[in-house]
Each structure stands twice: as structure tokens, then as C-alpha cells.
Scaffold this motif. Structure first.
Motif, PDB file in Angstrom:
ATOM      1  N   LEU A  55       0.856  -1.180   0.000  1.00 13.82           N
ATOM      2  CA  LEU A  55       0.000   0.000   0.000  1.00 13.82           C
ATOM      3  C   LEU A  55       0.894   1.233   0.000  1.00 13.82           C
ATOM      4  O   LEU A  55       1.946   1.229   0.605  1.00 13.82           O
ATOM      5  CB  LEU A  55      -0.890   0.022   1.243  1.00 13.82           C
ATOM      6  N   GLN A  61       6.830   4.008   1.749  1.00 15.24           N
ATOM      7  CA  GLN A  61       6.362   3.067   2.766  1.00 15.24           C
ATOM      8  C   GLN A  61       7.285   1.869   2.932  1.00 15.24           C
ATOM      9  O   GLN A  61       7.238   1.199   3.956  1.00 15.24           O
ATOM     10  CB  GLN A  61       4.953   2.560   2.404  1.00 15.24           C
ATOM     11  N   LEU A 267      -1.149 -10.758  -1.438  1.00 12.69           N
ATOM     12  CA  LEU A 267      -2.332 -10.134  -2.027  1.00 12.69           C
ATOM     13  C   LEU A 267      -3.651 -10.547  -1.400  1.00 12.69           C
ATOM     14  O   LEU A 267      -4.675  -9.936  -1.687  1.00 12.69           O
ATOM     15  CB  LEU A 267      -2.387 -10.482  -3.522  1.00 12.69           C
ATOM     16  N   SER A 268      -3.668 -11.573  -0.561  1.00 12.97           N
ATOM     17  CA  SER A 268      -4.957 -12.072  -0.101  1.00 12.97           C
ATOM     18  C   SER A 268      -5.520 -11.172   0.991  1.00 12.97           C
ATOM     19  O   SER A 268      -4.957 -10.135   1.326  1.00 12.97           O
ATOM     20  CB  SER A 268      -4.793 -13.489   0.438  1.00 12.97           C
ATOM     21  N   GLU A 269      -6.646 -11.613   1.544  1.00  9.94           N
ATOM     22  CA  GLU A 269      -7.323 -10.867   2.600  1.00  9.94           C
ATOM     23  C   GLU A 269      -6.378 -10.464   3.739  1.00  9.94           C
ATOM     24  O   GLU A 269      -6.438  -9.346   4.238  1.00  9.94           O
ATOM     25  CB  GLU A 269      -8.425 -11.786   3.144  1.00  9.94           C
TER      26      GLU A 269
ATOM     27  N   LYS B  76     -12.349  -7.696  -0.140  1.00  7.34           N
ATOM     28  CA  LYS B  76     -11.303  -7.836   0.864  1.00  7.34           C
ATOM     29  C   LYS B  76      -9.911  -7.750   0.249  1.00  7.34           C
ATOM     30  O   LYS B  76      -8.963  -7.356   0.908  1.00  7.34           O
ATOM     31  CB  LYS B  76     -11.469  -9.156   1.620  1.00  7.34           C
ATOM     32  N   SER B  77      -9.778  -8.185  -1.014  1.00  2.00           N
ATOM     33  CA  SER B  77      -8.468  -8.020  -1.632  1.00  2.00           C
ATOM     34  C   SER B  77      -8.448  -6.874  -2.649  1.00  2.00           C
ATOM     35  O   SER B  77      -7.392  -6.418  -3.032  1.00  2.00           O
ATOM     36  CB  SER B  77      -7.995  -9.335  -2.272  1.00  2.00           C
ATOM     37  N   ARG B  80      -7.390  -2.533  -1.689  1.00  2.00           N
ATOM     38  CA  ARG B  80      -6.089  -1.865  -1.775  1.00  2.00           C
ATOM     39  C   ARG B  80      -5.900  -1.185  -3.122  1.00  2.00           C
ATOM     40  O   ARG B  80      -5.347  -0.101  -3.197  1.00  2.00           O
ATOM     41  CB  ARG B  80      -4.969  -2.853  -1.501  1.00  2.00           C
ATOM     42  N   SER B  84      -5.856   3.016  -3.969  1.00  2.42           N
ATOM     43  CA  SER B  84      -4.585   3.548  -4.445  1.00  2.42           C
ATOM     44  C   SER B  84      -4.753   4.411  -5.689  1.00  2.42           C
ATOM     45  O   SER B  84      -4.270   5.524  -5.755  1.00  2.42           O
ATOM     46  CB  SER B  84      -3.599   2.412  -4.737  1.00  2.42           C
ATOM     47  N   PRO B 101      -3.613  -1.643   8.183  1.00  2.00           N
ATOM     48  CA  PRO B 101      -2.777  -1.410   7.000  1.00  2.00           C
ATOM     49  C   PRO B 101      -3.141  -0.131   6.254  1.00  2.00           C
ATOM     50  O   PRO B 101      -2.261   0.557   5.738  1.00  2.00           O
ATOM     51  CB  PRO B 101      -3.061  -2.635   6.136  1.00  2.00           C
ATOM     52  N   TYR B 102      -4.431   0.200   6.218  1.00  6.16           N
ATOM     53  CA  TYR B 102      -4.861   1.371   5.440  1.00  6.16           C
ATOM     54  C   TYR B 102      -4.639   2.656   6.217  1.00  6.16           C
ATOM     55  O   TYR B 102      -4.375   3.707   5.628  1.00  6.16           O
ATOM     56  CB  TYR B 102      -6.328   1.196   5.026  1.00  6.16           C
ATOM     57  N   SER B 105      -0.721   3.274   6.061  1.00  3.33           N
ATOM     58  CA  SER B 105      -0.198   3.753   4.783  1.00  3.33           C
ATOM     59  C   SER B 105      -0.930   5.006   4.324  1.00  3.33           C
ATOM     60  O   SER B 105      -0.749   5.444   3.199  1.00  3.33           O
ATOM     61  CB  SER B 105      -0.283   2.650   3.730  1.00  3.33           C
ATOM     62  N   GLY B 106      -1.738   5.566   5.210  1.00  5.47           N
ATOM     63  CA  GLY B 106      -2.350   6.852   4.906  1.00  5.47           C
ATOM     64  C   GLY B 106      -3.427   6.814   3.844  1.00  5.47           C
ATOM     65  O   GLY B 106      -3.668   7.810   3.163  1.00  5.47           O
ATOM     66  N   LEU B 107      -4.100   5.685   3.666  1.00  8.32           N
ATOM     67  CA  LEU B 107      -5.137   5.603   2.634  1.00  8.32           C
ATOM     68  C   LEU B 107      -6.518   5.975   3.177  1.00  8.32           C
ATOM     69  O   LEU B 107      -7.401   6.345   2.415  1.00  8.32           O
ATOM     70  CB  LEU B 107      -5.164   4.208   2.019  1.00  8.32           C
TER      71      LEU B 107
END
Lengths: 308, 422
Positions: A55, A61, A267-269, B76-77, B80, B84, B101-102, B105-107
Motif C-alpha cells: 500500500l 512506505q 495479495l490475499s485478505e 477484501k483483496s 487496496r 490507491s 494497514p490502510y 499507509s495513509g489511505l
């Protein structure tokens, strides 16, 4: 008498056209190959040296960690399991070749309605891998699946996809079903090209049965065998969809192969380790490279032999 | 699995009489386009989301609402990628660590100011689940309880009562096993169902705070006595043969028929299983609910209540409209309506909303507001960091099939913990 010398008025482009023309023709192919094949490979190598969630941008990052991902792979038991499963796939998937040859020989006769039989045998290759996976997982279902109903008559039962020792073999068996059909069709076309005069000659010399097959038919089927080998190896290495549908890598990760593990990690959940996933991809690429080199070498050798 | 079921919803031309002029005219100054990507792809949620978009669109004549509904599993996948490249304004996701995670990473956009400005009145009790690094990153729109759904008719037949302690639970289970049934149905093919069992066993054995410390990586999987004890309790059930056989082969839906056919009597599940059980033919007299019984009398009851959320992408183009939309979704009336029995059939997040008149929702609401004094957790895969959750749940599944491997499983989880949290 006029001499065909280059007049001095010719431009640089005209003088070198014998070199430039092929280059121009090659350019689009080379450009696409570079952008869509070569650069992603190099990128994978590059990303595999980072710790990155996938991400945001890699430069902001990501954290450069050198060979750390590869060191971790060496002690990762799941990676080891995946690698061994890949080996099992590669070896057992090759059974599709003799299987396909056998069926092809069996079907290579002139009986009424043989085309119908041929298409029935070819059928599994036409349906999608996902459907094959579903059908086989129903077939294997405990209690109600066909396999267990039949085994039930003999008082035994087995949950193939739920048993970590058997699950991979269960999936490979499902994969062999369409792959055998594919090899069969390759051999059927190959058998059409077998020279009847050679067979006739061999027959006059008293060859028949296995000796005929081994010494007369098979050498003529060499191109078909080569293609069957190539597509089977490739099929074994991209066994992703069957695993995803039938077991989702389980039970407890026992049916993962490298491509599935890479997907899971990157790449998965729950997968946010782009660097680690790339490292797995690089290893998978190196394994494939062995086969690719062998194929290229074989083709190059054959072409050279044909030219001489 | 990788099938992408994206579909553009036609929210623009819909004129529904659903909401009426509740908010109409109040915020007419919004303009431009509001782009929403939602994962509410199941039939009932999909209708809810389309209704929300249509209503919001109608309330703001100058504003166009563009809604994309993506398959829930695929999202779910896909999220991302969606966040982006040319991100939408509003997206669906899940609370707690699943945001991690989001957020990192500032999303996701930091919307602490909106919370502080009083945009989301009545949501104070769920604020914690939206907080990371002392900031808020979104709003919830629905949540649901977990607990034991059981066959009341079989309990009656066997003369059993809803258990309140683990001893009673085990005693019940012995009677059930004696009648030739299994106590619990479960399908662990996709692992997370095993996470639910661990959540409860650990929260009941060691308490909510211990469970959260474990989720934050502060406790060792191998050294901590409490963790061992929780697995010990779990093992009691496994060794009794309380669970259906071959559960590692089934998804959670494939495990439902065992309960419907009466081959197993209980299911530790989220409330979303209820509509499926009802559709399968179980009436409300056959189906009932109880809170997971107490194990250690010294710890207060903690509960799992997963919360689904809306977030604003940090690259959102129409922030003003996004803010207004979040306010709209969480307002008491909308909350009551979208969580109603003919809509999502779950619990509203706003304290000023009313809970639907449904046996399970009422019981769940009472349980969460009165008898979850220990604390409210999200769920194993939402409280633990993503990778720890994946490795952990795989270990839990293995434990349920081969309990003898416990030492090895815990050692693996411990080495994952040491790597992931540092």
C-alpha cells in the motif's frame, strides 16, 4: 555492362536497410516483451529486498532489508511444504502424458461414432478448472460424496481433502482429469501424422505390439510428446485455481504450492507482505527457469538440426 | 475466488418513498459527485445500500451519488487497488485492527475533527473500535452479536436448560452426545470460525483484558499459563467429540445443515446465521440463543461484536459530501431503518436508535449492553494484526483436528508473534 554499385546519393537509411528493416519489425514485440515480461521480473527482484505492505508507494512506505526475506524463507516451514507440494505436482502431473497416450492409442481406430467418443474424452479439458475443482470436491465430500458412498459399501471412508497427508494427492488427481484429456488430443493429432508406410514396413519385419509402439510409433510422436511435456509442466506450476477452490490451501496449509503461498502472503485478505511474496515469486521463477532453459535449448537444438 | 462481481448500481433515477423528507432541504448546498464503493453485495444489504445512495442523492439536488457495489469477498483483496488509484470518496470496511494497514499507509482519512465537532452524536460507545493512534478513521454503520444459537426443541426433548457455566455446558453436551447427536456444528475450511471459538474460550478463561493483550502481542503464546489453560478447556470439548467430524472440509454455510437436520444442536456464530437458519425451515420455537457460558467466575464476560464501517479515502475528491454522508448513515432514524428486520437485521450503532423487534436482536442487544461488562471485542481476525490472524487461525484449525500438536502450533504462533509485532 553496368555495375550495381551504390550510387553516392543513397541515404544512410537506405544503405543500412538490411539491418534496420528486421529491427523495425522486431521493435514492437521486443518493446512489449520488455515492458510486460522483463521489467516485472526485475521489479519482483527489486521488491523482494523490501519490507512493504503493498500500500502506498514503495519508496515512502517500503523499508530496504536486503536479503532478509530470503533468509526468512529458508526457515519458513510453510514455504518448505509449498515447495515439496510443487515437486509432487511436477512429478505426478506427468502421469497425464502416458495416460493421454494410452487413451489416444485406444481411441485411434475406426469404429462407428468414434468422433463422439473422442469428444467425450476431450470434454473435461473444455470445462473450467474451477468447475473441475467443485465437481471433485463434491466427489470427495465425507459421508455424501460419491467416493465415500462407494467406499461405504466396503465399510470404510476417507476424507481426502480434510486429511493433510492426502489432500494434495486428491487435488492432483482432479487436475489430472483435464490434463490427460489435453495430452490425449495432442497424441491423437500426432497419430494422424504417423507414416503408414513405416508401419507397413515394420509389420513386414514382424514387429507388433509394444515393440511396434516403442520403436516405430513413439519416435514419430516425438513432437507431440515434447508439447505434451511442456504444457503439463506449465499446468503443474500454475495449479492455483484448483487449490483455491478445493481446499483454499488447507487443511492447515498442507496443500499450498508456491504460487498460492505467494498470493496468500502478498495479495490475499490477510496478506500485506509484498516483499516476502515477491521473494517467493523469485524462487518460483528460478524453478521455472530450469524448465524454460531446457525447453529453449531443446528447440534451438532441433532447429539447428533441421537447418543442417 | 478471484471472480470479480463488480456492478454499477443504478441509484440515479430511483425515486423511492422510503425515507420521506426527513432531511430534505437541510443540506442543499452540496454539489458535484459523491463516489461510493460498497461491499454490501448480499441481496438484503445491497438493497439497503442502494436505498441509502438514492435517498442521499434525492436530498441533495445538486449532488450526484455514484455507487459501485463490489462482491463482499472480492472486496477484501480489491480495496487496496481501489484506494490507491483514483480513489472513491467513501468505502466500506471493518473496524479495529482490520483498518491498520490502510491507516498506516495513509489511505484512510483522519476524521477526528468530525467526531470532535459532534457530527456523530450517539456513537460514543463505538468510538473505541474506530480509534487508532488516538485518532478516528471512520464510522460504524452496523454490528451484531456472537453467541450460541441452539435447537430449543432438541434441548426440550432432552430436558436441557440454557447453561450458565462451563460445567453445565459440558454436562449438556454429554447428554446431547448420549442421544447420538453432536453438540456443535462448525465449518473451519475458511479458518475464521475457529477464531470465534478461541475468542470466547480465552475471554471466558482469562478475561477480556488478557485477550486484548494477546491481540496486541504483549503476551507469549508459549509462556503464558492462561493461554495454555484456554486451550486445555477447548481440548475438553474436542476430546469429548463435541464437534462434528470433518469440519475442516466445510465452509460455515456447509455446516448449517447439520444443525437444521438436528445432527448437531448448537452453533457458535454471529447473528448473520439466523436468516439462513430461518430460510432453511427452522421456526423461532425451534431456534434460540444464549450467551457463551462463564468459565472462570473471576473474570467478567467479554463479547465479540464485529462492527462494519464506512471510511473516507484520503484521496477523496468530495470531502464535504463524504462528511455529510457519514453523518446521514449514522443518524438515529437511518440507523433504525437500515438495521431493521426487513433490511440488515442487525444492531444499530447509534444509542438513540431503536433495536428491531426480533427475538435474537433483542437478546443480543440486552446481552451486549448489560452483560458484557468485561468489554466488547471485534473478532479474532479484526483484533489481531492481519498476518498474526492468518497464521493464528490456521493453528487453531489444526488444533481442532489434531489437539496433540498443540506445542508445535503454539511454538509457530510464538515465532510469528515475535516477528510480526517488533
Amino acid at each position: 555492362m553496368t555495375l550495381p554499385t551504390d550510387p553516392p546519393t543513397q541515404t544512410w537509411l537506405q544503405r543500412h536497410r538490411m539491418i534496420i528493416t528486421p529491427l523495425m519489425f522486431l521493435l514492437p514485440g521486443v518493446a512489449f516483451f520488455a515492458v510486460y515480461v522483463i521489467s516485472p521480473i526485475l521489479q519482483s527482484f527489486y521488491i523482494s529486498t523490501f519490507e512493504w505492505t503493498g500500500l502506498g508507494s514503495l519508496s515512502e512506505q517500503g523499508e530496504f532489508i536486503g536479503m532478509q526475506n530470503y533468509r526468512e524463507l529458508m526457515s519458513d516451514r510453510n514455504f518448505e511444504v509449498s515447495l515439496w507440494n510443487n515437486v509432487k505436482w511436477l512429478v505426478l502431473y506427468l502421469l497425464a502424458i502416458p495416460g493421454g497416450l494410452f487413451i489416444a492409442l485406444f481411441l485411434n481406430q475406426t469404429v462407428a461414432g468414434i468422433r463422439v467418443y473422442k469428444s467425450l474424452f476431450f470434454f473435461p479439458f473444455v470445462i473450467s478448472q474451477v468447475v473441475v475443482g467443485l465437481v471433485f470436491s463434491w466427489f470427495y465430500l465425507p459421508n455424501v460424496g460419491l467416493l465415500n458412498v462407494v467406499l461405504g459399501w466396503f465399510g470404510s471412508e476417507v476424507n481426502i481433502l480434510g486429511n493433510p497427508d492426502l489432500a494434495t494427492y486428491g487435488i492432483i488427481a482432479a487436475g489430472l482429469w483435464p490434463q490427460t484429456a489435453y495430452c490425449m488430443i495432442l497424441y491423437l493429432t500426432g497419430l494422424n501424422a504417423v507414416d503408414p508406410e513405416q508401419i507397413e514396413a515394420a509389420r513386414l519385419d514382424g514387429a507388433k505390439g509394444v515393440r511396434m509402439l516403442w520403436h516405430v510409433i513413439l519416435p514419430q510422436l516425438r513432437p507431440a510428446t515434447f508439447i505434451a511435456f511442456v504444457v503439463t509442466i506449465i499446468g503443474a506450476l500454475r495449479s492455483f485455481d484448483l487449490i483455491s477452490v478445493m481446499t483454499n490451501g488447507g487443511p492447515f496449509g498442507s496443500t499450498r504450492v508456491l504460487s498460492f503461498y505467494m498470493f496468500e502472503k502478498a495479495l490475499s485478505e490477510y496478506g500485506f507482505r509484498m516483499g516476502y511474496g515477491s521473494a517467493i515469486a523469485v524462487i518460483l521463477f528460478l524453478i521455472m527457469l530450469i524448465f524454460i532453459s531446457y525447453f529453449l535449448w531443446t528447440m534451438w537444438r532441433d532447429e539447428r538440426a533441421a537447418r543442417l | 475466488m478471484l471472480k470479480k462481481l463488480t456492478s454499477a448500481a443504478v441509484a440515479l433515477t430511483m425515486t423511492t418513498g422510503l425515507s420521506g423528507p426527513v432531511f430534505a432541504g437541510a443540506h442543499a448546498e452540496l454539489e458535484g459527485t459523491l463516489r461510493i464503493i460498497s461491499d454490501m453485495s448480499n441481496p438484503a444489504p445491497r438493497e439497503v445500500m442502494e436505498g441509502l445512495a438514492a435517498d442521499f442523492d434525492e436530498m441533495h439536488p445538486e449532488l450526484t451519488v455514484e455507487l459501485d457495489i463490489v462482491d463482499r469477498e472480492a472486496w477484501k483483496s480489491q480495496i487496496r487497488n481501489a484506494l490507491s488509484a483514483s480513489p472513491p470518496d467513501v468505502v466500506n470496511w471493518y473496524a479495529a485492527n482490520r483498518m491498520g494497514p490502510y491507516v498506516d499507509s495513509g489511505l484512510f482519512m483522519d476524521i477526528t475533527d468530525w467526531w470532535d465537532a459532534g457530527d456523530f452524536e450517539g456513537l460514543e460507545s463505538v468510538k473505541g473500535a474506530m480509534t487508532m493512534d488516538d485518532k478516528q478513521w471512520g464510522v460504524p454503520y452496523t454490528y451484531y452479536q456472537w453467541g450460541m444459537y441452539y435447537r430449543a426443541d432438541i434441548f426440550d426433548e432432552l430436558g436441557l436448560e440454557e447453561p450458565e457455566t462451563f460445567e453445565q455446558e459440558i454436562a449438556n453436551c454429554e447428554v446431547i452426545l448420549g442421544s447420538g447427536r453432536k453438540c456443535y456444528t462448525i465449518g473451519t475450511k475458511f479458518l475464521w470460525t475457529a477464531g470465534g471459538w478461541f475468542d470466547y474460550l480465552n475471554m471466558r478463561t482469562n478475561g477480556f483484558d488478557h485477550h486484548m493483550a494477546l491481540a496486541r502481542g504483549e503476551l507469549s503464546w508459549t509462556e503464558d499459563e492462561g493461554v495454555r489453560q484456554a486451550f486445555e478447556n477447548w481440548r475438553t470439548l474436542i476430546d469429548m467429540g463435541a464437534y462434528i467430524d470433518d469440519h475442516q472440509t466445510y465452509s460455515w454455510q456447509e455446516a448449517l445443515p447439520f444443525m437444521v437436520k438436528g445432527e448437531a444442536t448448537s452453533y457458535l456464530m454471529g447473528n448473520f446465521a439466523v436468516p439462513q437458519l430461518r430460510d432453511a425451515g427452522l421456526g423461532d420455537d425451534q431456534l434460540d440463543f444464549y450467551q457463551f457460558p462463564a468459565i472462570n467466575p473471576d473474570v467478567e464476560m467479554g463479547e465479540d461484536a464485529p462492527t462494519d464501517t464506512f471510511h473516507v479515502a484520503s484521496g477523496a475528491q468530495n470531502v464535504a459530501a463524504a462528511r455529510e454522508f457519514l453523518k446521514f448513515v449514522t443518524s438515529p432514524d437511518v440507523q433504525t431503518r437500515i438495521n431493521g428486520p426487513d433490511a440488515l437485521g442487525q444492531l444499530p450503532v447509534n444509542a438513540n436508535s431503536s433495536v428491531a423487534d426480533d427475538k435474537f436482536l433483542q437478546q443480543g442487544f440486552t446481552m451486549l449492553s448489560e452483560n458484557a461488562t468485561g468489554g466488547i471485542a471485534q473478532f479474532f481476525d479484526r483484533d489481531f494484526p492481519a498476518e498474526m490472524a492468518a497464521i493464528g487461525m490456521e493453528g487453531l484449525q489444526e488444533f481442532m483436528v489434531f489437539p496433540d500438536n498443540l506445542d508445535d502450533i503454539l511454538a509457530r504462533m510464538e515465532s510469528a508473534r515475535q516477528r510480526i509485532y517488533d
